[in-house]
Design a protein around this motif. Structure first.
Motif, short mmCIF file in Angstrom:
data_model
loop_
_atom_site.label_atom_id
_atom_site.label_comp_id
_atom_site.label_asym_id
_atom_site.label_seq_id
_atom_site.Cartn_x
_atom_site.Cartn_y
_atom_site.Cartn_z
N GLN B 192 0.84 -1.19 0.00
CA GLN B 192 0.00 0.00 0.00
C GLN B 192 0.88 1.25 0.00
N MET B 193 0.42 2.25 -0.73
CA MET B 193 1.17 3.50 -0.82
C MET B 193 0.70 4.45 0.28
N GLY B 194 1.57 5.35 0.68
CA GLY B 194 1.19 6.32 1.69
C GLY B 194 2.15 7.48 1.73
N LEU B 195 1.86 8.39 2.62
CA LEU B 195 2.74 9.55 2.80
C LEU B 195 3.34 9.51 4.19
N LEU B 196 4.63 9.75 4.26
CA LEU B 196 5.33 9.74 5.54
C LEU B 196 5.79 11.17 5.83
N THR B 197 5.41 11.67 7.00
CA THR B 197 5.77 13.04 7.34
C THR B 197 6.60 13.05 8.61
N GLY B 198 7.60 13.88 8.65
CA GLY B 198 8.44 14.02 9.84
C GLY B 198 7.65 14.65 10.97
N ASP B 199 7.98 14.24 12.20
CA ASP B 199 7.30 14.80 13.36
C ASP B 199 8.32 14.98 14.48
N ASN B 200 9.43 15.59 14.16
CA ASN B 200 10.55 15.84 15.08
C ASN B 200 11.24 14.57 15.56
N ILE B 204 5.31 9.99 10.90
CA ILE B 204 3.89 9.64 10.84
C ILE B 204 3.55 9.14 9.44
N LEU B 205 3.01 7.92 9.39
CA LEU B 205 2.59 7.34 8.11
C LEU B 205 1.09 7.55 7.94
N ARG B 206 0.71 8.05 6.79
CA ARG B 206 -0.71 8.23 6.48
C ARG B 206 -1.00 7.45 5.20
N VAL B 207 -1.93 6.52 5.33
CA VAL B 207 -2.34 5.74 4.15
C VAL B 207 -3.80 6.07 3.85
N LEU B 248 -5.69 5.77 7.32
CA LEU B 248 -5.12 5.45 8.63
C LEU B 248 -3.84 6.23 8.88
N ASP B 249 -3.62 6.50 10.14
CA ASP B 249 -2.39 7.15 10.58
C ASP B 249 -1.69 6.24 11.59
N THR B 250 -0.40 6.12 11.46
CA THR B 250 0.34 5.37 12.47
C THR B 250 1.78 5.87 12.53
N GLU B 251 2.43 5.54 13.63
CA GLU B 251 3.82 5.99 13.80
C GLU B 251 4.79 5.01 13.15
N VAL B 252 5.86 5.54 12.64
CA VAL B 252 6.90 4.70 12.04
C VAL B 252 8.22 4.99 12.74
N SER B 300 2.59 18.08 -4.58
CA SER B 300 1.56 17.69 -5.52
C SER B 300 0.71 16.55 -4.98
N SER B 301 0.52 16.54 -3.67
CA SER B 301 -0.32 15.52 -3.08
C SER B 301 -1.71 15.59 -3.69
N ASP B 302 -2.19 14.44 -4.12
CA ASP B 302 -3.52 14.45 -4.73
C ASP B 302 -4.56 13.92 -3.76
N GLY B 303 -4.14 13.73 -2.52
CA GLY B 303 -5.08 13.29 -1.51
C GLY B 303 -5.42 11.83 -1.60
N GLU B 304 -4.80 11.09 -2.48
CA GLU B 304 -5.12 9.67 -2.64
C GLU B 304 -3.93 8.80 -2.24
#
Lengths: 170, 315
Positions: B192-200, B204-207, B248-252, B300-304
């Protein structure tokens, strides 16, 4: 203008900046994930002994060096340090009251500088408030600076201190 | 009167300096990392780099010792959990050996290139940011060594970050922990694809539109786009499912340890533009599953969940 004192102050700031970036800072010596802001301690220590205008310029220069060697937009640390030094100058005659007042001043001024950096940085689009780490990064350096000040202030006093403390008008 | 005059001069100077700082910050943000800010940074970095390198090299043993002392409790705990993990891993090695053989076979078939095959430049981290707010590192190689803006930086554990400022003999690397950094990633197990964002301190992984749960321990790798595909970024910390249909959101847990960075490799042979060219030249190549590579825009996040890897470089 006392050129010698200002020159030594600048040299101390440069050394502090090198130490801050190469020895302390994120990923180096950072107990509990935070590190002391030794550049600010050096600037505050020097501001006790040099004239107000050079002291303000020293704070601005130190902040600008941190901005140029850091990852945040230019001018953020410069603003924070300039304001902190201004407040320090406003109350520097109280430094005669003893080490407790000096220590308290260092803690408060570090808190002020870091809080200003966070607030102004947020206004410029930095994402400091995405986690609670911002509290740790703001508060812990203030207390680390207390320990650093115990070392730095006597050294600066020995190098550029004079018997007569400068007041606001001198 | 004298006192008033001096007070006035000092206050005026402070206001003047604040105005200068404010203008500099505005120009720096508006120029998005270019302009006079970059020139000034390059000048100061050039002046300070030798001092930083000497200081860093001279104090490295002491820094390591003090760092180890401050981490001793955490290391003990980590050691215990690693022992347990080691036992579990031993039992799984045989299964993984056959899976790895299959994977290698698949890679041969699809003619995929591992990130290690890309040309790299080895660099050493010489300094960190000026405070713990700065999630950046400076390396001792720059444009003279072939490093360019946007290059991925890795070590043996995985992805460290991305070059976001290049000077002649040094470069600034923005770590994946920076909240301004978002990476297009893939769960290796579920694909599954997702976006990973830094949180200091964490990631945070968002799928979006997750069809199945993301389980604890699943390895998260880059999904291509601005970073070469297949670089390990971390492992899922906690199982999460898309119960409400909003994703879903989860920590990585990051694969790298930001306090243990020393030598790094900069991948210099890959850029999203190259990827674009390859796609245009060879449309029949199996890149259809790649996430939105065609538009290397700022964000260019398309929200998907098919967004490009983005690093906001508006600084």
């Amino acid at each position: 203008m006392r050129t010698r004192e200002v020159g030594i102050s600048l040299l101390l700031v440069v050394l502090a900046v090198v130490a801050q970036t190469a020895v302390f800072g994120d990923g180096r010596i950072d107990p509990l994930g935070a590190s002391p802001a030794i550049v600010l301690v050096v600037v505050l220590a020097c501001a006790r002994y040099i004239d107000p205008e050079p002291a303000l310029l020293l704070g601005f220069t130190a902040g600008m060096l941190l901005d140029l060697l850091g990852g945040a937009p230019l001018g953020l640390w410069a603003m924070a340090y300039t304001v902190s030094v201004y407040i320090a100058l406003r109350f520097r005659s109280r430094a005669d009251d003893g080490p407790v007042i000096v220590g308290l001043g260092v803690v408060l001024l570090t808190l002020i500088a870091h809080s200003l950096f966070v607030i102004i940085g947020t206004l410029f689009g930095e994402r400091f408030f995405t986690s609670t780490a911002v509290i740790k990064d703001t508060v812990l350096p203030a207390f680390y600076n207390l320990a650093v000040a115990a070392v730095v202030f006597p050294i600066v006093s020995r190098l550029i201190g004079r018997r007569r403390q400068l007041g606001w008008t001198t | 009167m004298q006192s008033f005059r001096r007070f006035d001069r000092t206050t005026s100077l402070m206001i003047g300096l604040l105005v200068i700082s404010f203008l500099l910050a505005t120009f720096d943000v508006r120029s998005a990392g270019g302009g006079i800010g970059t020139t000034m940074r390059e000048g100061v970095q050039t002046l300070f780099s030798p001092l930083q390198e000497v200081t860093s090299a001279a104090t490295r043993p002491a820094v390591g010792f003090i760092d180890a002392l401050s981490d001793i409790a955490a290391l003990r705990e980590e050691n215990d959990s690693l022992r347990l993990e080691n036992e579990e891993l031993k039992t799984e090695i045989e299964q993984f050996t056959s899976i790895q053989a299959d994977l290698e076979h698949l890679m041969e078939i699809n003619d995929l290139e591992a990130p290690d095959d890309l040309p790299t430049v080895t660099a050493r981290i010489v300094s960190s940011g000026t405070s713990t707010f700065d999630l950046v590192r400076f390396i001792d190689k720059g444009s003279n060594d072939g490093i360019s803006l946007g290059d991925a930086v890795i070590d043996q554990r995985g992805l460290i970050g991305r070059v976001d400022e290049v000077f002649r003999n040094s470069a600034r690397v923005r770590l994946i922990f920076d909240p301004n950094v978002t990476i297009s990633v893939q769960d290796e197990v579920t694909s599954q694809m997702g976006l990973l964002t830094g949180d200091n301190d964490t990631l945070i992984l968002r799928v979006f539109n997750a069809e199945e749960p993301v389980r604890e321990g699943n390895v998260i790798v880059t999904a291509g786009s601005r970073f070469p595909p297949g670089i390990v970024v971390g492992t899922v910390k906690e199982t999460a499912a898309d119960d409400a249909g909003f994703g879903l959101d989860t920590e990585v847990m990051a694969a790298i340890n930001p306090t243990r960075l020393d030598y790094v490799k900069v991948i210099v042979g890959y850029s999203p533009l190259d990827a674009e060219d390859e796609e245009r030249a060879e449309p029949e190549e199996p890149v259809a599953d790649e996430p939105a590579d065609e538009e290397p825009s700022e964000d260019s996040s398309d929200g998907e969940g098919n967004a490009d890897t983005t690093i906001e470089e508006a600084r």
